[in-house]
Structures are given as C-alpha cells and as structure tokens.
Design a protein around this motif. Structure first.
Motif, PDB file in Angstrom:
ATOM      1  N   TRP A 611       0.816  -1.212   0.000  1.00 46.35           N
ATOM      2  CA  TRP A 611       0.000   0.000   0.000  1.00 46.35           C
ATOM      3  C   TRP A 611       0.854   1.269   0.000  1.00 46.35           C
ATOM      4  O   TRP A 611       0.411   2.317  -0.443  1.00 46.35           O
ATOM      5  CB  TRP A 611      -0.982  -0.022   1.173  1.00 46.35           C
ATOM      6  CG  TRP A 611      -2.149  -0.914   0.855  1.00 46.35           C
ATOM      7  CD1 TRP A 611      -2.386  -2.170   1.310  1.00 46.35           C
ATOM      8  CD2 TRP A 611      -3.202  -0.628  -0.074  1.00 46.35           C
ATOM      9  NE1 TRP A 611      -3.518  -2.695   0.736  1.00 46.35           N
ATOM     10  CE2 TRP A 611      -4.046  -1.763  -0.109  1.00 46.35           C
ATOM     11  CE3 TRP A 611      -3.523   0.478  -0.856  1.00 46.35           C
ATOM     12  CZ2 TRP A 611      -5.194  -1.817  -0.907  1.00 46.35           C
ATOM     13  CZ3 TRP A 611      -4.667   0.425  -1.659  1.00 46.35           C
ATOM     14  CH2 TRP A 611      -5.489  -0.710  -1.680  1.00 46.35           C
ATOM     15  N   GLN A 612       2.093   1.157   0.457  1.00 45.91           N
ATOM     16  CA  GLN A 612       2.986   2.319   0.399  1.00 45.91           C
ATOM     17  C   GLN A 612       3.564   2.535  -0.997  1.00 45.91           C
ATOM     18  O   GLN A 612       3.823   3.664  -1.396  1.00 45.91           O
ATOM     19  CB  GLN A 612       4.149   2.150   1.387  1.00 45.91           C
ATOM     20  CG  GLN A 612       3.775   2.430   2.838  1.00 45.91           C
ATOM     21  CD  GLN A 612       4.983   2.468   3.757  1.00 45.91           C
ATOM     22  OE1 GLN A 612       6.040   1.931   3.441  1.00 45.91           O
ATOM     23  NE2 GLN A 612       4.832   3.103   4.903  1.00 45.91           N
ATOM     24  N   THR A 613       3.751   1.439  -1.747  1.00 51.24           N
ATOM     25  CA  THR A 613       4.467   1.558  -3.020  1.00 51.24           C
ATOM     26  C   THR A 613       3.577   1.503  -4.250  1.00 51.24           C
ATOM     27  O   THR A 613       3.835   2.201  -5.235  1.00 51.24           O
ATOM     28  CB  THR A 613       5.536   0.455  -3.136  1.00 51.24           C
ATOM     29  OG1 THR A 613       4.907  -0.831  -2.965  1.00 51.24           O
ATOM     30  CG2 THR A 613       6.626   0.649  -2.085  1.00 51.24           C
ATOM     31  N   ILE A 614       2.514   0.683  -4.233  1.00 49.40           N
ATOM     32  CA  ILE A 614       1.676   0.561  -5.427  1.00 49.40           C
ATOM     33  C   ILE A 614       0.210   0.889  -5.168  1.00 49.40           C
ATOM     34  O   ILE A 614      -0.590   0.916  -6.108  1.00 49.40           O
ATOM     35  CB  ILE A 614       1.786  -0.847  -6.059  1.00 49.40           C
ATOM     36  CG1 ILE A 614       1.448  -1.950  -5.048  1.00 49.40           C
ATOM     37  CG2 ILE A 614       3.151  -1.075  -6.647  1.00 49.40           C
ATOM     38  CD1 ILE A 614       1.474  -3.354  -5.643  1.00 49.40           C
ATOM     39  N   GLY A 615      -0.135   1.124  -3.913  1.00 51.88           N
ATOM     40  CA  GLY A 615      -1.498   1.530  -3.617  1.00 51.88           C
ATOM     41  C   GLY A 615      -1.704   2.994  -3.980  1.00 51.88           C
ATOM     42  O   GLY A 615      -0.840   3.832  -3.765  1.00 51.88           O
ATOM     43  N   ARG A 616      -2.822   3.303  -4.560  1.00 51.04           N
ATOM     44  CA  ARG A 616      -3.110   4.677  -4.962  1.00 51.04           C
ATOM     45  C   ARG A 616      -3.681   5.449  -3.769  1.00 51.04           C
ATOM     46  O   ARG A 616      -4.879   5.673  -3.639  1.00 51.04           O
ATOM     47  CB  ARG A 616      -4.087   4.690  -6.134  1.00 51.04           C
ATOM     48  CG  ARG A 616      -3.501   4.041  -7.386  1.00 51.04           C
ATOM     49  CD  ARG A 616      -4.480   4.063  -8.533  1.00 51.04           C
ATOM     50  NE  ARG A 616      -3.898   3.464  -9.743  1.00 51.04           N
ATOM     51  CZ  ARG A 616      -4.559   3.331 -10.899  1.00 51.04           C
ATOM     52  NH1 ARG A 616      -5.818   3.745 -10.980  1.00 51.04           N
ATOM     53  NH2 ARG A 616      -3.974   2.785 -11.939  1.00 51.04           N
ATOM     54  N   LEU A 617      -2.765   5.835  -2.891  1.00 53.38           N
ATOM     55  CA  LEU A 617      -3.130   6.519  -1.650  1.00 53.38           C
ATOM     56  C   LEU A 617      -2.347   7.816  -1.539  1.00 53.38           C
ATOM     57  O   LEU A 617      -1.288   7.979  -2.159  1.00 53.38           O
ATOM     58  CB  LEU A 617      -2.802   5.629  -0.447  1.00 53.38           C
ATOM     59  CG  LEU A 617      -3.546   4.294  -0.335  1.00 53.38           C
ATOM     60  CD1 LEU A 617      -3.001   3.499   0.843  1.00 53.38           C
ATOM     61  CD2 LEU A 617      -5.045   4.512  -0.185  1.00 53.38           C
ATOM     62  N   PRO A 618      -2.831   8.759  -0.726  1.00 50.23           N
ATOM     63  CA  PRO A 618      -2.059   9.988  -0.473  1.00 50.23           C
ATOM     64  C   PRO A 618      -0.713   9.638   0.165  1.00 50.23           C
ATOM     65  O   PRO A 618      -0.568   8.625   0.836  1.00 50.23           O
ATOM     66  CB  PRO A 618      -2.950  10.764   0.503  1.00 50.23           C
ATOM     67  CG  PRO A 618      -4.322  10.206   0.307  1.00 50.23           C
ATOM     68  CD  PRO A 618      -4.136   8.768  -0.048  1.00 50.23           C
ATOM     69  N   LYS A 619       0.277  10.475  -0.062  1.00 49.35           N
ATOM     70  CA  LYS A 619       1.595  10.262   0.521  1.00 49.35           C
ATOM     71  C   LYS A 619       1.542  10.510   2.026  1.00 49.35           C
ATOM     72  O   LYS A 619       0.661  11.186   2.546  1.00 49.35           O
ATOM     73  CB  LYS A 619       2.621  11.186  -0.122  1.00 49.35           C
ATOM     74  CG  LYS A 619       2.797  10.975  -1.623  1.00 49.35           C
ATOM     75  CD  LYS A 619       3.324   9.582  -1.926  1.00 49.35           C
ATOM     76  CE  LYS A 619       3.520   9.377  -3.427  1.00 49.35           C
ATOM     77  NZ  LYS A 619       3.977   8.002  -3.741  1.00 49.35           N
ATOM     78  N   GLY A 620       2.521   9.944   2.726  1.00 43.04           N
ATOM     79  CA  GLY A 620       2.583  10.153   4.165  1.00 43.04           C
ATOM     80  C   GLY A 620       2.644   8.844   4.909  1.00 43.04           C
ATOM     81  O   GLY A 620       2.415   7.770   4.341  1.00 43.04           O
ATOM     82  N   PRO A 621       2.947   8.888   6.218  1.00 43.82           N
ATOM     83  CA  PRO A 621       3.148   7.659   6.995  1.00 43.82           C
ATOM     84  C   PRO A 621       1.870   6.933   7.379  1.00 43.82           C
ATOM     85  O   PRO A 621       1.916   5.789   7.797  1.00 43.82           O
ATOM     86  CB  PRO A 621       3.885   8.156   8.246  1.00 43.82           C
ATOM     87  CG  PRO A 621       3.422   9.562   8.403  1.00 43.82           C
ATOM     88  CD  PRO A 621       3.230  10.103   7.022  1.00 43.82           C
ATOM     89  N   MET A 622       0.695   7.588   7.225  1.00 41.49           N
ATOM     90  CA  MET A 622      -0.531   7.004   7.778  1.00 41.49           C
ATOM     91  C   MET A 622      -1.447   6.287   6.779  1.00 41.49           C
ATOM     92  O   MET A 622      -2.040   5.251   7.119  1.00 41.49           O
ATOM     93  CB  MET A 622      -1.324   8.103   8.496  1.00 41.49           C
ATOM     94  CG  MET A 622      -2.386   7.571   9.442  1.00 41.49           C
ATOM     95  SD  MET A 622      -1.673   6.482  10.714  1.00 41.49           S
ATOM     96  CE  MET A 622      -3.164   5.736  11.344  1.00 41.49           C
TER      97      MET A 622
END
Length: 774
Positions: A611-622
């Motif tokens: 989810w950090q590398t290929i998930g289409r999510l906002p940047k950031g630690p959470m």
C-alpha cells in the motif's frame, strides 16, 4: 479460422443472464436480449433487471462488479439486427421447441456468415432442434449445455451434429476452455446428454429407495454422501438445491425420450411425498423449503426434515450409523455392510454404477468423459468408473449377476482388470474395444497429478512434496490436511529452497486440492496451548518469518499458483512470491483476526509495503497503515482473483487463469519469463506514524465498538494490529526495516496468544468452523 471476440445471449432468465455474466467475466463484450415486456417503462427491462439482480446476488455471478459494464441490455424487437456484429449467439430461452425454432429463423435472417449459434438446452435433442431449418444454419449450430451457476460449475457439455462445422465446434470449445474456464466434454445427442442422464438416475433411485425402505432423509444423505465422495448435501439436500418442482418435468422428459427397456424407466416410480411437498409449496431452497426446511416459529430457528412416510416435519437429527463408522474410508465395506444402511447403499449405488457403464458408447465415447462430467457437473470427488475401480469391477459384476441383471459390456471387459491404469507414467482408460487408450489432455494443460504418475518427488514428508515439472522448474506441493501449514511443511520448504537454488531455474508453489491453503494448522496451535507451549509456537512463528523471508529474497523467481481458499498463512506465502498466477476462483485474505490473532508470518509488513508503493493513496506515513488495518482487522477475503487486486492481495502484474486445469502450465510459463533477467528484491524501508497513528486507529475502533459492531476482544486484537502497522514506538522520522516490523509482529502475536479470549476463539473455530464473537 473462426474466432470469438463478441457474443450475445438471448434469454435473460437465470441461466441466460448468468451465462452472459461469465462471458463478461472473461473480458468479452456481450449483448443480452429478451422480449419487450408489456407496459414496461423500459423496452430493455428484462435484460436490465437481470443485470441489476446479478449485481446483488449471492453467490455472485460476477467475479468483479466492473464486469457488468461489458453486458449491454437490449430487446429482440429493437436490437435483433445487432446480432450481425456478433461471433457467438447463445440461445437460453424457455424449453419449448416451437419458440426456439421460431427464434432460430429470426436469428438466421440477421446473423453474419460464419457466426456460431448454440442452445443451452438440456432436454431437447439437437436433431429435433434442427428439424426444418436451413442447412447453412445447421452448419453453424450446436448445443452448449452450461451447468448452474455458470461461474462456479466448470462443466460444459458440447453436442454437435454431423452437419456442424468442425471449425465452429473448435472455436466454441477453445473459447469456453481458455476464456470461460470450462472443461469441455463432448456428449452425444442423447436424452439429457451425460451428467444429467446419470445424475438424475442416481438422485431418483436414491430418493425412491429411501422412501420405499423407510430410510430417514438425514440417514439417506449420510449414506449417499461423503462415504462415496459425494457432496455433503447428499441426495435430498441436493434435490432441495436444484428445486423439487423441476424434478417431475425432468423425469417426464427423460421417461418420454428414453426407450422402454432403459433402466431409468424402472427408477421412475411413483413418489407421492414429492407431489405432496410441491402441492404444499415446498419447492426447495428457492421457496420455503423442501425435504428440509427452517422453522422459525416462536422466535427460534430450527432445521427440520420431512418424514418420507407421513409427510410431517420434525427436527433434524444426525444418526450415528454403525455402517458408516465401521466401513471407514472403504465404499465397498459400506456396500457389503449387513445393515439397513448398507443395503440401502447397495440398492442405490449398484444400479447407478451399472447405468454409468451402460452409457459408454451411448451418451459418451469414453469412460473419462463420463467421469469428468460427474466430477464437475455433480461435484463427485471420483467419477463412477474411478469408484468402480475402488470398489472392484469383479465385485460389481458379481452383484449384478446375483440379482439376474445384465452386466454391461465394458464392465465385463474390466472384470478382471480395471477401468484405468498407469503405463509408462501415462494414464490410460479402457475402451469399448477392450484395449487401453491414453487419457488425452487438451494442448497446454499440465496437471500435477500427471507429473506424479511419471516419477517420484525430489523431496517429501507428510506435509509437503517437491516435484520436477520440467524445463528447470520445480513445484512445491502442500499435502497436509486442508493444506494447512505446519512445522514439517515449513522445514521442507526451507530444504526445497536450497535444492532449487542449486539445481533449478525457478520454483512454483501449487497444489490441486480444493483449497490452496487454509493457513496455519490450528489443531497444532490448540494442542500446544493446552500444554503451555507458547515458546514452541513462538519458534514456529519465527521459523515461518525466516523461511517466508528467504522465499521472498531467493536468487530465483518464485511463482504462487493458488486456487480456492488461500487465507491466513496461505495468503502470506503468496504475498512473499515474486509473482502470482491465480485461478480466477481464488479467495485470498488475512483472516487471523477471526481467531484472535494478527498475521505472524510477514503479512503485516507485506501489506504495508504494497500500500505504500503501489497503492493509490495519499503520501505520508498514515494512509498505507490505515488501509492495511482496514483490510486485516475485519478479516477481509477477496471473493475472486479479480477482486483480490482491489485489496492488493494480488498486484497489478499478477495474472489470472480462468481454467484451473491450465493453472500449473501458466505458472510455469510465468516462472520461465521471470527467470530470463531475474534480480532478487532488496530489503524495504518504512516510515510509519508511531504512537500518534496507533491512537488514531484505536479511536476509530472504539467508535465501531460503541456502535455495537465490535466485540471487546476485537478491540484488543485491533490494538495489537495497530501497534504493528504504525511501527510501535517509532517516531515518524525513524526509518524502519523489515526485521523491525517482523519483530513487532512476533511480539504482538505472542501477546495475543496469552489472552484467554484468543484461546477461546481458536477452540471455537476448531469445534464449529465459525469465528467466535467474544
């Protein structure tokens, strides 16, 4: 060369609509047509309504809801001419000859030259359907008999005439095989073809014999069920599923179509209780019940079964039958048992297996086709000829002779031998000529069962084996109960990784079980907890992390090839593979929360990384932590391989195979592709939110708890999961490694094992198979 790129289905009833859904599941555009209903606001109402119902149906006809976009609704008045653009037209309208033939004439007037037309009929012969129709239409026409529900039932019976173009049969068969995931069985143009001809005989015989012998419904389903490798529904449960109101029509159709000397005519005896149930509205599961019903009177829910003599319902009992217990895993011992149950079993299975033997050369050319049809059409674990081999052909022949019944010719030929044998590592089947012939697989099919006939495993213990599948590829197979993961399997996998590194190009992880893996062996966990073996479980947790980590970083590609359930540890092993070639019907998820635990073999770290590398999510630690938490905390299981990509249990580059028989070959090809320029993955780094992120997740869980949607122990489990996924006490500026996340996994996993509530959940799952909500 005829190819199929577009399709149309005419008839938006249950079968027509779900056939259209499976065509859409293959990524093919399909036009769904039906009549224009009177006074409807939309002229396409029937097709549109069918699509909307399928989006809400369970089990789901669509592998992913986006497949519904590939179905275009229309009607037979406004859109008939659009069939001119379609390669394959499937007719699935009411089983009336006049309606079908009128429709065929209309289709023939608009379809393009060379397009293929097929009927989904199961009761009308092909020759009858074609009577009076033009020769050009006959050249392009065949029967494609799908089984319900088309997404999940792999059997497709194909029937062609002497006039049907071979190219048309080949095009439909290949499309059905590779794109729809079907096992295509060639059937002859005889009543009800193969599976229903034998299946209806079996069901009718079992039901009539139970009624005439006074056998209770529950007892009959126990006897004519799992002892023979049949579904746990047994006979009466299956009749309820099919629909009681269909049986008189099917029986009448078969009785009319078959000659007077066919053994089916004797099994089609009067069955008063069936008529009574239908008259009272008991039509099966689709109605208020059938031979079984659920009584909800007085606010209580109780399953009841009908008494076949009186027609009255009473609470279901599960009689302990000595015949089944004493017979163990031997069908023949049950058939020979001197008891009511044993005599009932023989009264059903002897004529059923004899009837199967009579169908060779009549309904199908080979015993393998009949076996395949019953395995896939009726979910028998073994086909009838495999069962006869297990029981003994000579024994069956002698029983028939003792009853003054004729012995079918092919059974006579197998009498002192067997129907199947392995010769030179090749599976062969007995033919009507008395000789053995190879069981031919379609081009591109590679079965592990065939590999196993031709050699010995490279490595083996009671939980796993390693096989050479050719071209420098090794295959790791789970062989434990339910393909669960235990210390023996882990140790053999560790040994296998060393052997593959030294001698092979790549590794495929695959088995041909019903499920890829149900995860860790909970029975061993429960036993260890009883004796205070927390330390031993801790060692297995660390061992699993170490070996799965070694799997991920191996100097050769590893391809997972799952089918069925791949949950818990079964999911985690796939998460550590370089690539996954999944069967379309693979159900993947991290379900540890259901037994009061969290993933302990690297599942948390893998989901975070994805989810950090290929998930289409906002940047950031959470965001990645929150998404992984959402999936794992509620034990999300993807309902198909296509849906697994939404959750990143599968990645964009992971591939899907529609036909289970092609899964190993596809995985092997993928492994060879990866091996060309393979570079092992490097270690990963994480920046996580730490205590503040955990507090946010804890707060969200507390809100769910206040809404009554989470239990007290759900809160505890979620808290430990949140601790791992946010990095424990780490500062958001800290850089965490895989090893740090894995250490947190082990610690929190161990903490949960020490809680009485988790122990209760594990014990409940072992006892009931259902999660405990404590």
């Amino acid at each position: 060369m005829t190819t199929i790129e577009t399709a149309a289905v005419i008839g938006a009833g249950v079968m027509g609509a779900t056939i259209a859904a499976q065509i859409a599941n293959s990524g093919t555009k399909v036009l769904l047509l039906d009549i224009v209903p009177k006074d409807a606001k939309s002229r396409n109402a029937l097709a549109e309504g069918a699509i909307q119902r399928m989006l809400k149906a369970s089990p789901a006809p669509f592998m992913h809801n986006k497949a519904a976009r590939l179905i275009e609704a229309g009607n037979l008045e406004d859109d008939l001419e659009r069939l001119a653009d379609v390669d394959w037209i499937v007719e699935a309208v009411i089983e009336r000859l006049d309606i079908k033939q009128d429709l065929y004439r209309r289709i023939d007037g608009v379809r393009k030259t060379g397009s293929i037309v097929s009927s989904n009929t199961s009761t009308i012969p092909l020759a009858t359907l074609l009577e009076g129709l033009p020769e050009g239409f006959s050249n392009d026409f065949l029967i494609t008999h799908f089984f319900n529900p088309p997404r999940y039932m792999r059997l497709l019976e194909v029937v062609s005439s002497g006039a049907t173009r071979a190219e048309a049969v080949k095009a439909v068969s290949e499309f059905a095989d590779r794109r729809l995931g079907k096992t295509v069985v060639t059937a002859k143009d005889t009543p009800s073809f193969i599976a229903n001809r034998l299946g209806v005989f079996w069901l009718q015989t079992a039901a009539i014999e139970a009624a005439e012998r006074g056998i209770a419904v529950e007892a009959a389903d126990q006897v004519i069920g799992r002892p023979f490798g049949f579904p746990k529904t047994g006979v009466f449960g299956l009749l309820d599923l099919v629909g009681l109101d269909l049986m008189p029509h099917i029986n009448a159709s078969l009785s009319k179509a078959l000659p007077e000397d066919d053994p089916y005519q004797n099994s089609n005896r009067d069955f008063p209780i069936l008529k009574q149930l239908i008259a009272e509205g008991y039509t099966g599961r689709k109605g208020k019940g059938g031979f079984y019903r659920v009584n909800r009177e007085g606010g209580q829910t109780q399953k009841e079964a009908v008494d076949l003599r009186t027609g009255k319902f009473s609470p279901v009992t599960k009689p302990k039958l000595a015949a089944i217990t004493e017979a163990g895993s031997s069908p023949r011992a049950l058939l020979e048992h001197d008891s009511e149950a044993g005599r009932y079993a023989a009264a059903v299975m002897v004529p059923t297996l004899s009837y199967a033997a009579r169908l060779v050369g009549d309904a199908a050319d080979t015993i393998a086709d009949i076996d395949e049809a019953m395995r896939l059409g009726y979910s028998w674990q073994q086909g009838p000829f495999e069962l006869i081999d297990a029981i003994g052909p000579a024994w069956l022949a002698e029983r028939l002779e003792a009853a003054n019944e004729p012995v079918p010719p092919i059974l006579q030929a197998a009498r002192n031998a067997s129907f199947y044998k392995t010769e030179g590592g090749e599976l062969k089947q007995l033919g009507l000529d008395g000789a053995y012939h190879p069981v031919v697989r379609p081009e591109g099919v590679l079965l592990l069962s065939d590999v196993k006939r031709s050699g010995s495993p490279l490595l083996a213990n009671e939980s796993a084996r390693l096989w050479d599948v050719g071209d420098g590829i090794a295959c790791f197979e789970f062989t434990s109960k339910a393909n669960s993961i235990d210390d023996k399997l882990l140790m053999l996998l560790d040994e296998a990784l060393s052997l593959v590194e030294a001698n092979y190009t790549a590794l495929v992880i695959h088995n041909e079980g019903t499920n890829f893996s149900v995860g860790a062996n909970l029975g061993l966990v429960a036993e260890a907890l009883k004796s205070g073996g927390h330390e031993e479980i801790g060692k297995i947790t660390a061992l699993g992390q170490q070996i799965f980590g070694r799997l991920r970083t191996a100097p050769f590609p590893v391809v997972g090839a799952p089918s069925g359930m791949a949950v818990g540890g079964g999911c985690e092993i796939l998460l550590h593979c370089d690539a996954v070639q999944a069967h379309a019907e693979t159900y993947i998820g991290l379900v540890e929360a259901g037994v009061g635990l969290i993933p302990g073999w690297g599942g948390c770290a893998e989901m975070l990384h994805r989810w950090q590398t290929i998930g289409r999510l906002p940047k950031g630690p959470m965001p990645a932590s929150a998404r992984a938490f959402e999936l794992i905390s509620v034990a999300t299981v993807a309902k198909s391989a296509a849906e697994a990509k939404d959750h990143l249990f599968l990645r964009p580059h992971d591939r899907i195979t529609m036909n289970k028989d092609r899964l190993l070959a596809d995985a092997k090809e993928r492994a060879l592709e990866l091996a060309k320029d393979y570079t092992p993955p490097k270690g990963r780094e994480y920046r996580l939110a730490g205590p503040s992120g955990r507090a946010a997740l804890d707060l969200a869980v507390q809100q769910v708890r206040h809404q009554g949607k989470a239990t007290p122990h759900d809160v505890v489990v979620s808290g430990k999961l949140a601790e791992v996924l946010t990095g424990g006490d780490a500062d958001p500026l800290d850089t965490l490694t895989d090893d740090m996340i894995l250490e947190l996994e082990r610690e929190c996993f161990a903490d949960l094992l020490r809680t009485s509530a988790t122990v209760e959940r594990i014990e409940a799952m072992m006892k009931t198979g259902k999660p405990l909500r404590n």
